[in-house]
Write a protein that holds these residues in place. Structure first.
Motif, PDB file in Angstrom:
ATOM      1  N   PRO A  44      42.269  55.093  50.356  1.00 26.00           N
ATOM      2  CA  PRO A  44      43.269  53.930  50.790  1.00 26.00           C
ATOM      3  C   PRO A  44      44.242  53.401  49.779  1.00 26.00           C
ATOM      4  O   PRO A  44      44.205  53.894  48.666  1.00 26.00           O
ATOM      5  CB  PRO A  44      42.187  52.824  50.895  1.00 26.00           C
ATOM      6  CG  PRO A  44      41.151  53.218  49.930  1.00 26.00           C
ATOM      7  CD  PRO A  44      41.266  54.759  49.983  1.00 26.00           C
ATOM      8  N   PRO A  45      45.360  52.628  50.245  1.00 26.20           N
ATOM      9  CA  PRO A  45      46.326  52.206  49.240  1.00 26.20           C
ATOM     10  C   PRO A  45      45.632  51.415  48.104  1.00 26.20           C
ATOM     11  O   PRO A  45      44.667  50.824  48.129  1.00 26.20           O
ATOM     12  CB  PRO A  45      47.160  51.382  49.882  1.00 26.20           C
ATOM     13  CG  PRO A  45      46.968  51.754  51.456  1.00 26.20           C
ATOM     14  CD  PRO A  45      45.255  52.190  51.538  1.00 26.20           C
ATOM     15  N   ILE A  46      46.271  51.656  46.719  1.00 23.51           N
ATOM     16  CA  ILE A  46      45.988  51.053  45.787  1.00 23.51           C
ATOM     17  C   ILE A  46      45.974  49.539  45.883  1.00 23.51           C
ATOM     18  O   ILE A  46      47.012  48.804  46.199  1.00 23.51           O
ATOM     19  CB  ILE A  46      46.567  51.442  44.437  1.00 23.51           C
ATOM     20  CG1 ILE A  46      46.495  52.853  44.092  1.00 23.51           C
ATOM     21  CG2 ILE A  46      46.379  50.434  43.233  1.00 23.51           C
ATOM     22  CD1 ILE A  46      45.132  53.103  43.527  1.00 23.51           C
ATOM     23  N   ALA A  47      45.150  48.528  45.578  1.00 25.34           N
ATOM     24  CA  ALA A  47      45.133  47.403  45.626  1.00 25.34           C
ATOM     25  C   ALA A  47      45.364  46.550  44.326  1.00 25.34           C
ATOM     26  O   ALA A  47      44.810  47.103  43.196  1.00 25.34           O
ATOM     27  CB  ALA A  47      43.775  46.578  46.098  1.00 25.34           C
ATOM     28  N   ALA A  48      46.285  45.530  44.027  1.00 28.61           N
ATOM     29  CA  ALA A  48      46.423  45.148  42.933  1.00 28.61           C
ATOM     30  C   ALA A  48      45.381  44.183  42.249  1.00 28.61           C
ATOM     31  O   ALA A  48      44.766  43.186  42.901  1.00 28.61           O
ATOM     32  CB  ALA A  48      47.977  44.054  42.894  1.00 28.61           C
ATOM     33  N   PRO A  49      44.748  44.556  41.188  1.00 31.79           N
ATOM     34  CA  PRO A  49      43.629  43.633  40.562  1.00 31.79           C
ATOM     35  C   PRO A  49      43.920  42.568  40.153  1.00 31.79           C
ATOM     36  O   PRO A  49      45.426  42.217  39.879  1.00 31.79           O
ATOM     37  CB  PRO A  49      42.994  44.614  39.576  1.00 31.79           C
ATOM     38  CG  PRO A  49      44.378  45.596  38.827  1.00 31.79           C
ATOM     39  CD  PRO A  49      45.181  45.757  40.076  1.00 31.79           C
ATOM     40  N   VAL A  50      43.062  41.511  40.002  1.00 29.94           N
ATOM     41  CA  VAL A  50      43.607  40.378  39.367  1.00 29.94           C
ATOM     42  C   VAL A  50      42.837  40.209  38.007  1.00 29.94           C
ATOM     43  O   VAL A  50      41.755  40.461  37.999  1.00 29.94           O
ATOM     44  CB  VAL A  50      42.662  39.091  40.310  1.00 29.94           C
ATOM     45  CG1 VAL A  50      43.128  37.882  39.722  1.00 29.94           C
ATOM     46  CG2 VAL A  50      43.366  39.141  41.746  1.00 29.94           C
ATOM     47  N   ILE A  51      43.824  40.098  37.147  1.00 26.12           N
ATOM     48  CA  ILE A  51      43.438  40.110  35.740  1.00 26.12           C
ATOM     49  C   ILE A  51      44.255  38.939  35.006  1.00 26.12           C
ATOM     50  O   ILE A  51      45.430  38.972  35.121  1.00 26.12           O
ATOM     51  CB  ILE A  51      43.842  41.607  34.968  1.00 26.12           C
ATOM     52  CG1 ILE A  51      43.428  42.734  35.802  1.00 26.12           C
ATOM     53  CG2 ILE A  51      43.687  41.711  33.435  1.00 26.12           C
ATOM     54  CD1 ILE A  51      43.588  44.134  35.271  1.00 26.12           C
ATOM     55  N   GLU A  52      43.603  38.373  34.329  1.00 29.27           N
ATOM     56  CA  GLU A  52      44.127  37.203  33.736  1.00 29.27           C
ATOM     57  C   GLU A  52      45.206  37.496  32.588  1.00 29.27           C
ATOM     58  O   GLU A  52      45.080  38.572  31.913  1.00 29.27           O
ATOM     59  CB  GLU A  52      43.030  36.310  33.003  1.00 29.27           C
ATOM     60  CG  GLU A  52      43.303  35.149  32.188  1.00 29.27           C
ATOM     61  CD  GLU A  52      42.412  34.147  31.542  1.00 29.27           C
ATOM     62  OE1 GLU A  52      42.681  33.242  30.847  1.00 29.27           O
ATOM     63  OE2 GLU A  52      41.176  34.678  31.506  1.00 29.27           O
ATOM     64  N   GLY A  53      46.239  36.967  32.725  1.00 30.17           N
ATOM     65  CA  GLY A  53      47.504  37.170  31.571  1.00 30.17           C
ATOM     66  C   GLY A  53      48.184  38.354  32.213  1.00 30.17           C
ATOM     67  O   GLY A  53      49.259  38.763  31.530  1.00 30.17           O
ATOM     68  N   MET A  54      48.144  38.976  33.453  1.00 29.32           N
ATOM     69  CA  MET A  54      49.075  39.760  33.995  1.00 29.32           C
ATOM     70  C   MET A  54      49.509  39.340  35.609  1.00 29.32           C
ATOM     71  O   MET A  54      48.967  38.720  35.972  1.00 29.32           O
ATOM     72  CB  MET A  54      48.346  41.120  34.270  1.00 29.32           C
ATOM     73  CG  MET A  54      47.833  41.919  33.029  1.00 29.32           C
ATOM     74  SD  MET A  54      47.294  43.469  33.230  1.00 29.32           S
ATOM     75  CE  MET A  54      47.596  44.482  31.910  1.00 29.32           C
ATOM     76  N   ARG A  55      50.713  39.864  35.497  1.00 27.25           N
ATOM     77  CA  ARG A  55      51.581  39.885  36.925  1.00 27.25           C
ATOM     78  C   ARG A  55      51.927  41.308  37.348  1.00 27.25           C
ATOM     79  O   ARG A  55      52.232  41.772  36.639  1.00 27.25           O
ATOM     80  CB  ARG A  55      52.822  38.988  36.944  1.00 27.25           C
ATOM     81  CG  ARG A  55      52.751  37.557  36.252  1.00 27.25           C
ATOM     82  CD  ARG A  55      54.011  36.815  36.554  1.00 27.25           C
ATOM     83  NE  ARG A  55      55.008  37.368  35.380  1.00 27.25           N
ATOM     84  CZ  ARG A  55      55.339  36.502  34.348  1.00 27.25           C
ATOM     85  NH1 ARG A  55      54.873  35.332  34.159  1.00 27.25           N
ATOM     86  NH2 ARG A  55      56.179  37.111  33.342  1.00 27.25           N
ATOM     87  N   ILE A  56      51.045  41.560  38.406  1.00 24.22           N
ATOM     88  CA  ILE A  56      50.855  42.811  38.945  1.00 24.22           C
ATOM     89  C   ILE A  56      51.503  42.943  40.111  1.00 24.22           C
ATOM     90  O   ILE A  56      51.289  42.367  41.173  1.00 24.22           O
ATOM     91  CB  ILE A  56      49.564  43.365  39.011  1.00 24.22           C
ATOM     92  CG1 ILE A  56      48.814  43.329  37.669  1.00 24.22           C
ATOM     93  CG2 ILE A  56      49.392  44.825  39.404  1.00 24.22           C
ATOM     94  CD1 ILE A  56      47.279  43.527  37.638  1.00 24.22           C
ATOM     95  N   ASP A  57      52.732  43.848  40.281  1.00 23.95           N
ATOM     96  CA  ASP A  57      53.238  44.494  41.652  1.00 23.95           C
ATOM     97  C   ASP A  57      53.035  45.826  41.809  1.00 23.95           C
ATOM     98  O   ASP A  57      52.812  46.469  40.797  1.00 23.95           O
ATOM     99  CB  ASP A  57      54.624  43.864  41.485  1.00 23.95           C
ATOM    100  CG  ASP A  57      55.453  43.984  42.725  1.00 23.95           C
ATOM    101  OD1 ASP A  57      54.911  43.826  43.757  1.00 23.95           O
ATOM    102  OD2 ASP A  57      56.834  44.240  42.588  1.00 23.95           O
TER     103      ASP A  57
END
Length: 268
Positions: A44-57
């Protein structure tokens, strides 16, 4: 705080959700880190993890086309956004604390340098230490030795995005050696350097490019060496000889010899 607003971590990924999360969680910076994951057709497609201090696109490729095209698309996207520096890392590798701030500070202070690496701990998939890569740091030494040995660990690099675009970006012309191809083109107009401290834990994976696409990588490297050969530089000829040896000798035997050599030189 170290401002990283003009830096974006660039990571291609294919079917490696857990490795993506572990790699991004390894960054330890004192300001927000921007990340662009190029999902190279994962299912399946990669999902953006939720990590403090990061903005992930996430930039999704329409189909799996290989790391060369994923990186080309990623750099083009960063250039369109006006990003100044692209920090490379691959899923499965780990960053050391403060890596991005150190590299950005160096590039700000050295405008002639367009590609900046760091020393690397090479580890197994379980994290066990194997050997260290401590290539030359200074631009003159790198330029002299570039065809004789690996002077950069690709996932440790920070690149000037505008210089990469001017050089023609990543390209698929030299399969599995897209990093050497880009670096050699960058060095025609810019300098390259390494920070002489460890910035990366590089995971040596039997399913990685260096193992699964070894012959294609060696052939591409040899083509690049011959294209950029300086006939008066003995080190260039040493590099050509090494590549021919890599075509003849088994991968595992060469890896074992390299590991023993690097261990002996690091303990000397």
């Amino acid at each position: 705080m170290n401002d990283l607003s003009d830096v974006t971590v660039l990571m291609p990924a294919f079917n490696s959700q857990a490795e993506v999360e572990r790699t991004l969680a390894s960054f330890g910076e004192t300001s927000t880190v921007d990340v662009l994951i190029v999902d190279d057709g994962s299912t399946p497609p990669i999902a953006a993890p939720v990590i403090e201090g990061m903005r992930i696109d996430i930039l999704r490729m329409p189909r799996n086309g290989g790391i060369e095209r994923a990186l080309e698309a990623g750099v083009a996207a960063l250039a369109a956004r006006g990003v100044r520096y692209a920090a490379r890392i691959d899923a499965g590798d780990l960053a050391t604390p403060g890596r991005l701030a150190k590299q950005r500070a160096y590039l700000d202070a050295h405008p002639r340098v367009a590609v900046l690496g760091m020393w690397t701990h090479v580890v197994s998939t379980s994290g066990a230490p194997l050997f260290d890569l401590t290539p030359p740091a200074e631009p003159a030494a790198i330029r002299r030795m570039m065809l004789a040995r690996t002077c950069f660990t690709h996932p440790s690099l920070m690149l000037r995005v505008d210089a990469v675009i001017d050089a023609g970006n990543y390209r698929a012309q030299y399969r599995a050696a897209e990093d050497l191809d880009l670096i050699l083109r960058l060095l025609q107009r810019h300098d390259g350097a390494n920070l002489p401290e460890f910035g990366l834990f590089y995971e040596l994976n039997e399913s990685g490019i260096s193992a699964t696409k070894r012959r294609a990588q060696v052939i591409s490297t040899l083509r690049l060496q011959l294209r950029h050969l300086r006939v008066s530089n003995p080190l260039d000829w040493i590099g050509v000889t090494k590549s021919i040896a890599h075509l003849v000798l088994p991968y595992r035997a060469l890896r074992g010899l390299k590991a023993r050599f690097l261990k002996s030189t690091s303990s000397a």
